[in-house]
Design an enzyme around this catalytic site. Structure first.
Site, PDB file in Angstrom:
ATOM      1  CG  ASP A  10      -1.705   1.209   1.412  1.00 51.56           C
ATOM      2  OD1 ASP A  10      -2.445   1.566   0.484  1.00 51.56           O
ATOM      3  OD2 ASP A  10      -1.587   1.851   2.477  1.00 51.56           O
ATOM      4  CG  ASP A  12      -1.607   7.624   0.354  1.00 52.62           C
ATOM      5  OD1 ASP A  12      -0.883   8.623   0.258  1.00 52.62           O
ATOM      6  OD2 ASP A  12      -2.266   7.151  -0.592  1.00 52.62           O
TER       7      ASP A  12
END
Length: 176
Positions: A10, A12
Site C-alpha cells: 500500500d 499512503d
C-alpha cells in the site's frame, strides 16, 4: 512459510505519508522505504504498489503522476484504483481487482504473495484473495486495530508490524 513470489505494498501510511492522502510531489517516503523495496527485490521477490487513489477521478492528480512517482520508488509494477468510494468498480480495496490483475499479469499464486498495508481494507482485500497479511501500525494502522477492528476481527493476520522495516525483516527472516 512458502517462498514469497511478490509483495503488494500500500502507499499512503505504509511506505510514507500518514493516514491522509498526499498527492505526488507532496508525498514523502518513510526513511528506508526505498532501500526496503530494493532489499525485497534483491531477494528475488517482486514488489508491487497497490493503492486506492480516488483523487484521480476527482481531478486532483493523474494516473500518470502516480505512476511516475511510484516508478521512481522502485516498484516492479503499479496497480492503482482511480475510482471514488461510491463507484462500483472491482479494483477498489477491499475488493480484490488489483491483486487479481497483478497475479494474472505476473503469473503469481496469490497464496505465495504478501500484502503489507495500514488499513482494514488492505487486510480484507488480502484475505479475500488468499494472500498473506501484514498490518503496519504506521498511518491508519492503529485505527485499523481499534475503531475498525470489527471489520477484520475474524481474519488471521500473519503479522502486525511496527513499521515497514519490521514487516520486511519479518518476511526476509522467514525466507532464509
Amino acid at each position: 512459510m512458502e517462498k514469497i513470489e511478490a509483495v503488494f505494498l500500500d502507499r499512503d501510511g505504509t511506505i510514507g505519508g500518514d493516514d491522509t492522502v498526499h498527492y505526488p510531489g507532496e508525498f514523502n517516503l518513510f526513511p528506508l522505504s526505498y532501500e526496503l523495496i530494493s532489499r525485497l527485490k534483491e531477494n528475488g521477490i517482486k514488489v508491487f504498489s497497490f493503492t486506492n487513489q480516488p483523487g484521480i477521478s476527482q481531478g486532483k492528480a493523474t494516473i500518470a503522476d502516480f505512476i511516475e512517482e511510484l516508478t521512481e520508488f522502485g516498484f516492479d509494477d503499479i496497480f492503482i484504483c482511480p475510482h471514488n468510494h461510491d463507484d462500483d468498480c472491482s479494483c477498489r480495496k477491499p475488493k480484490t481487482g488489483m491483486l487479481l490483475n497483478g497475479a494474472k499479469k505476473h503469473k503469481l499464486e496469490l497464496e505465495n504473495c504478501v500484502v503489507i498495508g495500514d488499513r482494514w481494507s488492505d487486510i480484507l482485500a488480502a484475505s479475500k484473495a488468499d494472500c498473506k497479511k501484514i498490518l503496519v501500525k504506521t498511518g491508519a494502522g492503529n485505527s485499523a486495530l481499534s475503531e475498525h477492528y470489527q471489520k477484520i476481527k475474524d481474519i488471521e493476520i500473519e503479522y502486525i508490524a511496527k513499521d515497514l522495516v519490521d514487516a520486511v525483516n519479518w518476511i526476509l527472516y522467514r525466507q532464509s
